[in-house]
Every structure is written in C-alpha cells, then in structure tokens.
Scaffold this active site. Structure first.
Site, short mmCIF file in Angstrom:
data_model
loop_
_atom_site.label_atom_id
_atom_site.label_comp_id
_atom_site.label_asym_id
_atom_site.label_seq_id
_atom_site.Cartn_x
_atom_site.Cartn_y
_atom_site.Cartn_z
N GLU A 181 36.79 24.27 -60.51
CA GLU A 181 37.48 23.14 -61.14
C GLU A 181 38.88 22.91 -60.58
O GLU A 181 39.59 22.02 -61.04
CB GLU A 181 37.53 23.34 -62.66
CG GLU A 181 36.14 23.25 -63.29
CD GLU A 181 36.13 23.56 -64.77
OE1 GLU A 181 37.12 24.13 -65.27
OE2 GLU A 181 35.12 23.24 -65.43
N GLN A 217 36.66 29.63 -59.13
CA GLN A 217 35.46 30.45 -59.36
C GLN A 217 34.45 30.12 -58.28
O GLN A 217 34.55 29.10 -57.62
CB GLN A 217 34.88 30.14 -60.74
CG GLN A 217 34.32 28.74 -60.89
CD GLN A 217 34.27 28.27 -62.34
OE1 GLN A 217 35.20 27.67 -62.83
NE2 GLN A 217 33.17 28.56 -63.02
C1 BGC Z 1 34.91 27.24 -66.33
C2 BGC Z 1 33.58 26.55 -66.56
C3 BGC Z 1 32.97 27.08 -67.84
C4 BGC Z 1 33.95 26.98 -69.02
C5 BGC Z 1 33.41 27.64 -70.28
C6 BGC Z 1 35.80 27.05 -67.55
O1 BGC Z 1 37.01 27.71 -67.35
O2 BGC Z 1 35.54 26.72 -65.19
O3 BGC Z 1 32.72 26.79 -65.47
O4 BGC Z 1 31.80 26.37 -68.14
O5 BGC Z 1 35.15 27.61 -68.68
O6 BGC Z 1 33.16 29.00 -70.07
#
Ligand code: BGC
Length: 717
Positions: A488, A602
């Site tokens: 993200e 990630q």
């Molecule tokens: C992550 C997502 C994840 C969400 C809930 C976020 O920080 O980037 O991939 O779905 O957290 O765990």
C-alpha cells in the site's frame, strides 16, 4: 520493541505491574470463544490507563463515513465491531476505599494466560490507601464449550485486617467505542432487571437493531462455606448490579464465583432473549465453576490435539507459535457461516472487526490445515452469500453484467472502506477470494463445493477482471491501470505485476472450472448458466484472449518482474540505508515521500511468488527475492511470514528465522508499537504458515502432501 513477557512454552506471563504496559497486556491476555470475547480488563475498578473492550461476534454498527472529500462510489458507512456490554465487573470496597490498582501499592503482581486451558489468571497483593492489605487471585474464562457463557473465580484474602466489605457485581451496558466517528453512543437500553442474585440488561444497537442480553449471577463462599451477605440489587440507565455486603476475616479466603451470559438476537428471537438468558444463568450456576471450567478445558485439549506445533529448544519460538494458534482458535471456530475473522479479533476495535482479504490469503490455509474441512468451507460460503452484494458493489463503480468486486472491508457484504486508492484500486482481494476456492478444493477434494457455490463466485470475479483490463494499442497487450497492489506504499499504479498475475490466474482457473462443472454436473451447470446469464461462447473466448495476452512488467536484464510500470525509475535504496529514527515510515514520513520511495510495506511481487510458485524456477525466485526483500520494511504484519516461506525455499535459514521471530512474536514483543490497539489476529495465521509451509515445506498438490522440512539452527526439533 518490548521484552517484558516471560518466555514459557504454554503460558504468557507478566510479572510485576507496570501501568504503562497495561493496554498492551489487555490485548495480549484477551479471551474469546468465537461468539464473544474481551480484552484482559480488570474485574475490579481501575482508574488508570485502560482500553475497556468486550465484543460479540457479528454485532456491528454502521458508523457514518467521515472523509475530507467525498468521492462517488464511497460507502455510506464504516462497519464497527461494537464495544458491547461488559459482564466482568467485580468492584471491592472496604469502608470508603475501593480496590483500584491505580491507587494502591501493588506487589507480587502476576498475570498468566494459560493457553493449554484457555484461562486468564491474575494474582497480586494490594495495599490500600490507609494500609489495609488484600491478596487477590482472579481466574476467568470464556467457555469454548458454550459460546454464550463465561465465568470468573475471584478470591479475596485480607492480610492484616478484618472488616465489612461491599462487593459490587455489575452488568454495564453504558459502553462506548473509542473509534466512534461522531462521538456517538451505539447502544440503547431495551430492558433491565436486578434482583438478589441476578442482574440482566438487554440493549439494542442503533441503526442495526441487534439485541444483546447480558446477564450475571454469582455465589460467594468464605472458608469454603456459602455466604449470602446483605444484598442490595440496583439499576440505573444501561446498568444493573448486586451490591453484597459481607464480612472479610483476616487470613480467610472469600471466593466470589461470577457467571456471565451473553445472548444475541443473531441466534435467538428478540422477545425471548431475556428469558433465555435467565434460564441459562440458572443452569450454569447450578453446574458451578469447576464443571464449567472442566468442559471448557476439554474443548481446548481436543483443539490442541489437532493443531499443536511443538518446538524444542527455543521457548520464545514455542511460545510464539502457540500464542498465535491460541488466538486464532478463540477468535473463529467455524461454527457459524455468517461470521468471519476481523484483523484484531476480539482484542480491540481497530479495523472495525470486519472481513479483509486477510481471511482468504492467510486464515484459510490455517483452518484448512488444522480444523474440520467444514470450518474452511464456512469461510468460503460466507463470500458466496455476499456474491450479489459484490455484484452491486461492482455496479456502483460502473461494472456491468454480473461483474463482482468483493469489498476491501465488509461486515455484511457491503463495502465499507473509504480511501479511494484502496477501496477502488486494491482489487487484488478478488484474486485471493478466487484462489481460496481452488485451495479449499485441492486440500479437501470437495468438488461439490465448486458445483454448489464456487463456480458462481468465479464467474462473477472473472467478469470483473475482464472488464477491469483494457487493450493497449501501444503495447498490443491487455493492461490494468489505476491499481494498488498489496504494497500500500504505492498507489494508483499501472500494471501491478501481482494483480495482473491474479487476473490471469483467475481467468484460467475459471475456464477449467467451467469445463469441470459442465462435464461432471450438467444439470447444475445449466442452472448456473441461466442464473448468471452466462454467455458461454463470447465470455469464455474473451477470458482466454485476456489470459493469453496480458502484459507483465519485467526487467529482463536483472531477471526480475517489476512491481509496476516505472518501478525502476525510483531511487533504488535498501532498508539498511534508512536511519532508525525514520522507522516506521508510516509514522515518520509524509505520504508523498513514501509513495515516491522504493520502500515496500509488505510482500507484493513476492506475494505472487508465494501463490504461484509452481510457475517459476528457484533461480527466478532467488533473483526477485534478492531484489525486493532488501527494500521491504514489513510495516504490515502480513509481510514477514511470506518471507519466511520463500526464504526457507531458498535455504536462507538466518533470514527465515529472523522473519519467523518477527511474525510469531509480533504482538508478544510489540514489534510495531501498536499491540495496545489489539493483537494482529489475521497475521497470526501467517505465523502458522511460516512453520508449516516455511520450515516444514508443506505443500498440497495432486492430492498428496509434500514435505521438505528443515529446522532453524536454534531449534532441537
Ligand atoms: C495491510 C492490508 C491488510 C490490512 C488488515 C493493512 O495494513 O496493508 O494488506 O488487509 O492491514 O490487516
């Protein structure tokens, strides 16, 4: 990173009371049973820093969306798991002085979560202002044998005095959510009652109109003999209690057994809730604490028999994996296909307690590997039930003809996430949902699932991919624009390799699945065709064309796939180049700086290598791992576990072990400085995957289990 939890193979142990760590411990020592759960708040009054939290599975509130600038397609609300009425309160008052750890001198404090039996145990000696000393020993559990029941054994022994004491046993429905968007209260009272020996409050959630009846009863013994005391039953708005006055004698143990029930209108007719709660209270009081605990502990014994992982020679690693398994098993039991797994489970409010792609990408393999196939099946059925809503969600964004875009975050199938770059663009979630169907069938051989539910979902998702790509005349390939991948820290990019991979994989799998259902269950196939208004000829041909002609960004010279178009224009630094004071980036850097940097939140390309490993050689994996891992900051809890699995495959034992400790002790050692908000429940499934798929090298393919095991040097077995 903190390091105050004592290492022990079966227990989580905190020794000494440090109020600064209280919120973290409240998360770590949380209890649950799939139907309800609660943070490890104290039973007695506590005026120090605390985050009070009790939760009931499936009971949520649609909190009106709050954004700076409204965008078409945004959802109306964000679904919040509700802080629910609390049944644990046992307040002790000696004369005018309350037992309150924020105002006492506390010695011999010990808090233990016994994971083998699912028991929270707390003991301490408190010197009250004025000098009276009390020894307290409190045990509590949420029954795994009956999800609506919990019990407390609270023992009080005066050390240096005898005196009258009032013990207030409460039901408190006057609770708030800390994350409420408009500082609203979410519950209204429906009814309450309080009589000697029983208090009960039935409350209703605003807007969603769930009813929850929360009640308590109790018994008290002194020196092993029953005591009644003088009882005053009272009520006020959203609250009911019994105030019991008894005499405490120096050196003599008084034990309060408090029994709690939590019944929700999700499982019982509203008009009967209070009556059923009272009946249940009567039954459990008759059974008594010891019997209730024994049946609860039996469930844990059976559970552990199926899913324990034993690590010899490394207590920290052993404690880590058991903690993760324990939390997952008490969050979701698979008994109810309407429920799912929120990223914080019953340990906090953050992330709204809703369903994310975490369920399919991380939790599903855990339940497939540890539980009855029905549990994983229920997780899939949950999404099938939401198919129509996913189609409506797609339609809101302009997709047509049954194209399904599953929500990024949901409680009931409706999207409730509202950051455009995630809500509209982090569409890879659709891929994980399709993959989960494949994974479930490959583990269980339950082909019927495909006939009954799976194919419809696959068609909806494939239709979405087919409309989401566009033909690039320039590249003479299909491309996908305006996408956010799992990383993200990169938004609105073109041709995220991972998402393009998932689009192609889904289309190919759906093509096969269509063929399979057509051949093996023609009657059902015809029904699906009619229901989905499926145009076999044109749709299948289009899907095949896209699957054959998709564009994938790649750097042939380096031999790596590119996370997205233009990735190589970035300044390619490594995490080692970052100053410690810049970490975590998401708390220290502007968003703009993060987006322009090469740093990866990630696994992204590497997440693709995890899912689609059989399509690539070890050499390709090595080149991509060596390129991307050094840029990865692992600021999502979902990241380290994927790296354990890939590093294990490459024989990078040290890296795998480092990442394993990080994933398995993420909350125990508070690596990301956020455990006080709750534990990272969904990433705990990743810890299990690290051991089983990483160190164990387990894969399920062609109807067989394949193992390539090794153990880290730090372990004996
Ligand atoms: C992550 C997502 C994840 C969400 C809930 C976020 O920080 O980037 O991939 O779905 O957290 O765990």
């Amino acid at each position: 990173m903190k390091n105050y939890i004592k290492h022990h193979e079966w227990q989580i142990i905190e020794e000494g009371f440090d109020p600064h760590l209280n919120r973290i411990s409240e998360s770590l020592f949380s209890l649950g049973n799939g139907r309800m759960g609660q943070r490890a708040n104290f039973e007695e009054e506590y005026t120090g820093d605390t985050h009070q939290g009790s939760y009931v599975a499936g009971v949520y509130y649609p909190d009106k969306t709050r954004v700076g600038w409204w965008k078409n397609g945004y959802p109306e609300y964000f679904a919040k798991v509700l802080n629910a009425p609390a049944w644990i309160g046992i307040h002790i008052k000696i004369g005018r002085v309350s037992l309150d750890l924020a105002k006492c001198k506390v010695t011999d404090f010990r808090r233990v979560l016994d994971m083998k039996q699912g028991l929270l145990h707390r003991s301490f000696t408190a010197s009250l202002p004025g000098g009276k000393k009390l020894k307290i020993d409190a045990k509590r559990f949420c029954s795994m044998a009956d999800g609506e029941v919990g019990a407390i054994r609270y023992s009080v022994t005066p050390v240096n005095f005898s005196s009258a004491a009032t013990i207030t046993l409460s039901i408190d429905a006057d609770v708030v959510n800390k994350d409420s968007n408009y500082d609203e209260k979410f519950w209204t009272e429906i009814s309450k009652e309080s009589s000697a020996g029983l208090s009960l409050v039935t409350a209703e959630t605003k807007k969603t109109f769930f009813h929850v009846a929360t009640g308590m009863t109790y018994s008290i013994t002194s020196d092993g003999k029953a005591v009644k005391g003088k009882v005053k039953a009272s009520r006020r708005e959203q609250y009911a209690d019994n105030e019991v006055t008894i005499r405490l004698k120096i050196g003599v143990e008084t034990v309060i057994y408090k029994y709690g029930v939590v019944l929700s209108s999700e499982n019982h007719p509203k008009p009967k809730l209070a009556q059923l709660a009272k009946k249940k209270l009567k039954d459990i009081r008759t059974k008594g604490y010891d019997k209730l605990f024994a049946t609860h502990a039996d469930v844990w014994a059976n559970t552990w028999q199926k899913c324990d992982i034993t690590i010899e020679g490394d207590a920290a690693a052993q404690q880590g994996i058991r903690f993760n398994i324990f939390q997952l098993m008490q969050t979701y039991t698979g008994a109810d296909e309407r429920l799912n797994i929120g990223p914080k489970g019953f340990t906090g409010e953050k992330y709204g307690g809703s369903t994310y792609w975490d369920t399919e990408a991380y939790c599903l393999p855990f339940y497939l590997g540890t539980s009855d196939p029905k549990v994983a099946r229920n997780l899939l059925v949950y999404r099938h039930k939401h198919l129509q809503k996913a189609i409506e969600n797609g339609a809101k964004l302009g997709f047509t003809d049954g194209a399904a875009l599953y929500p990024m975050v949901t409680m009931n199938g409706e999207e409730c996430h509202n950051e455009w770059e995630i809500t509209f663009e982090e569409i890879h979630r659709n891929g994980a949902i399709a993959y989960a169907i494949f994974d479930y069938i490959r583990y269980t051989g339950d082909e019927e699932y495909l006939f009954e539910f799976g194919l419809e979902v696959l068609i909806g998702i494939s239709r979405f991919w087919a409309q989401r790509v566009n033909w690039s005349a320039d590249k003479q390939k299909y491309v996908m624009l305006g996408v956010t991948g799992p990383n993200e820290y990169e938004n609105n990019s073109s041709n995220n390799w991972y998402t393009n991979m998932f689009a192609v994989w889904t289309l190919n799998y759906t093509l096969k699945a269509v063929e399979q259902v057509r051949k093996r269950n023609t009657a059902r196939y015809d029904k699906i065709l009619a229901k989905a208004k499926f145009n076999e000829k044109t749709e299948l041909a289009k899907w095949k064309d896209i699957a054959d002609k998709m564009y994938f960004p790649e750097d042939k010279q380096r031999g790596v796939f590119l996370q997205q178009d233009g990735f190589l224009d970035k300044e390619l630094l490594t995490v080692k180049d970052l100053r410690p004071q810049d970490r975590p980036l998401n708390q220290k850097w502007s968003w703009d700086r993060i987006l322009r940097s090469c740093f990866i939140k990630q696994a992204d390309v590497l997440q693709g290598f995890y899912f689609f490993e059989e399509q690539f050689s070890k050499d390709q994996l090595k080149r991509n791992f060596d390129f991307y891992e050094p840029m990865t900051v692992h600021e999502s809890s979902l990241s380290p576990c994927v790296h354990v699995i890939l590093a294990s495959k490459l024989g990078y034992k040290e890296k795998a072990y480092e990442m394993y400790l990080r994933t398995s002790r993420l909350d125990l050692d508070d690596y990301n400085n956020d455990t006080e908000d709750g534990c990272h429940i969904t990433s705990m499934a990743g810890t299990w995957m690290s051991v089983v798929k990483g160190f164990g090298g387990m894969r399920v393919n062609d109807g067989k289990i394949h193992l390539t095991p090794y153990i880290p040097d730090q372990w004996k077995s």
